[in-house]
Design a protein around this motif. Structure first.
Motif, short mmCIF file in Angstrom:
data_model
loop_
_atom_site.label_atom_id
_atom_site.label_comp_id
_atom_site.label_asym_id
_atom_site.label_seq_id
_atom_site.Cartn_x
_atom_site.Cartn_y
_atom_site.Cartn_z
N GLY A 157 0.81 -1.32 -0.14
CA GLY A 157 -0.07 -0.01 -0.04
C GLY A 157 0.75 1.17 0.01
N ALA A 158 1.97 1.05 0.89
CA ALA A 158 2.91 2.32 0.82
C ALA A 158 3.48 2.53 -0.59
CB ALA A 158 3.98 2.24 1.73
N VAL A 159 3.75 1.61 -1.12
CA VAL A 159 4.45 1.60 -2.63
C VAL A 159 3.39 2.26 -3.51
CG1 VAL A 159 5.29 0.30 -4.58
CG2 VAL A 159 5.99 -0.42 -2.33
N THR A 160 2.03 1.69 -3.35
CA THR A 160 0.94 2.35 -4.42
C THR A 160 0.71 3.61 -4.01
OG1 THR A 160 -0.05 0.15 -4.35
CG2 THR A 160 -1.34 2.02 -4.81
N VAL A 179 0.24 0.44 5.08
CA VAL A 179 1.05 1.18 6.14
C VAL A 179 1.10 2.83 5.46
CG1 VAL A 179 3.75 1.56 6.86
CG2 VAL A 179 2.61 -0.67 6.12
N LEU A 180 0.41 3.57 6.37
CA LEU A 180 0.27 4.77 6.10
C LEU A 180 1.35 5.75 6.87
CD1 LEU A 180 -3.53 5.20 5.94
CD2 LEU A 180 -2.21 4.89 4.33
N ASP A 181 1.61 6.87 6.53
CA ASP A 181 2.61 7.69 7.05
C ASP A 181 4.28 6.85 7.48
OD1 ASP A 181 1.24 9.90 7.41
OD2 ASP A 181 0.26 9.53 8.96
N PRO A 184 7.49 8.12 9.31
CA PRO A 184 7.48 8.06 10.54
C PRO A 184 7.12 6.86 11.50
CG PRO A 184 6.23 9.86 9.46
CD PRO A 184 6.67 8.81 8.66
N GLN A 185 6.47 6.00 10.78
CA GLN A 185 6.05 4.88 11.64
C GLN A 185 7.39 3.74 11.43
OE1 GLN A 185 2.88 2.30 11.31
NE2 GLN A 185 1.43 3.83 9.98
N LEU A 186 8.11 3.85 10.47
CA LEU A 186 9.34 2.87 10.27
C LEU A 186 10.36 3.33 11.55
CD1 LEU A 186 10.92 0.66 8.79
CD2 LEU A 186 11.65 2.50 7.50
N TYR A 187 10.50 4.86 11.79
CA TYR A 187 11.56 5.32 12.50
C TYR A 187 11.07 4.82 14.04
CZ TYR A 187 14.72 8.16 9.62
OH TYR A 187 15.68 8.36 8.90
N GLY A 188 9.59 5.08 14.25
CA GLY A 188 8.96 4.76 15.39
C GLY A 188 9.16 3.15 15.78
N MET A 189 9.11 2.07 14.93
CA MET A 189 9.37 0.95 15.19
C MET A 189 10.73 0.68 15.66
SD MET A 189 6.74 -1.07 12.56
CE MET A 189 7.53 -0.42 10.99
N VAL A 190 11.75 1.10 14.88
CA VAL A 190 13.11 1.17 14.97
C VAL A 190 13.51 1.40 16.33
CG1 VAL A 190 15.59 1.48 14.20
CG2 VAL A 190 13.58 0.72 12.61
#
Length: 206
Positions: A157-160, A179-181, A184-190
């Motif tokens: 979905g993020a790719v689309t 996966v929206l935003d 920011p979500q990726l940084y938060g998970m890491v």
């Protein structure tokens, strides 16, 4: 990349604390090696090992892109629907849905992202996935006609939503757990994993 990094939601653990200390020291003492190690760890998906039963009539085709060979899977005849899996997934998880789409008089095409399934590559990230998708969609439009819709799961979905493919914003889209935003979500998970966010930021910028 281990799913333990991205999907660990525990607030504290000794291993998480040690991971933070270790990665920060690694980055400070040997920054080049630390970035190389982090890139391998954080940008390497797990290859889907599912042995899904292939539907009758499935056509496999390797497609050349600037991001390497992508393995595509086609089923049915008619207007074209494209299906995209998420991180550490593969096109094979869509086989039942592809059979249903084909039975309704459409062509279903799924493909493996770079470094996923049977596609080439060892590491993956959103810009690479977007470039591969845009090239694949352009080739499909010239060979099989325009897309009539997209079904995407998770990071697909993020790719689309990140694609610059002309006309994609006018297509019917079915986004499953998108996966929206994304950034920011990726940084938060890491950050929640305990991994050095400064080291991760250096990898992202590179």
């Amino acid at each position: 990349m281990s799913s333990k990094i991205y999907f660990n939601t525990r607030r504290f653990s000794p291993s998480k604390w040690l991971l933070g200390i270790g990665t920060r020291l690694h980055h400070r003492l040997a920054p080049t090696h630390a970035k190389r190690t982090a890139s391998k760890l954080l940008l390497t998906p797990q290859r889907n090992q599912r042995d899904d039963h292939e539907p009758a009539g499935l056509v496999k085709q390797a497609v050349h892109t600037s991001e390497g060979l992508l393995m595509s899977y086609r089923l049915g005849q008619g207007p074209l629907w494209l299906l995209m899996h998420g991180w550490s997934g593969s096109a094979s998880q869509f086989y039942p849905l592809m059979s249903h789409i084909a039975a309704q008089g459409f062509t279903a095409i799924a493909y493996d992202h770079p470094a996923h399934g049977q596609s080439a590559g060892n590491t993956g990230h959103l810009p690479r996935f977007v470039r591969a998708f845009d090239e694949l969609a352009t080739k499909l439009a010239s060979e099989a006609g325009p897309l009539h819709g997209i079904i995407a799961h998770s990071m697909g979905g993020a790719v689309t939503l990140s694609s610059r493919q002309p006309g994609i914003d006018t297509l019917p889209l079915l986004l499953i757990s998108p996966v929206l935003d994304y950034v920011p979500q990726l940084y938060g998970m890491v950050a929640r994993s305990g991994y050095s966010i400064r080291l991760f930021d250096a990898v992202v910028k590179e």
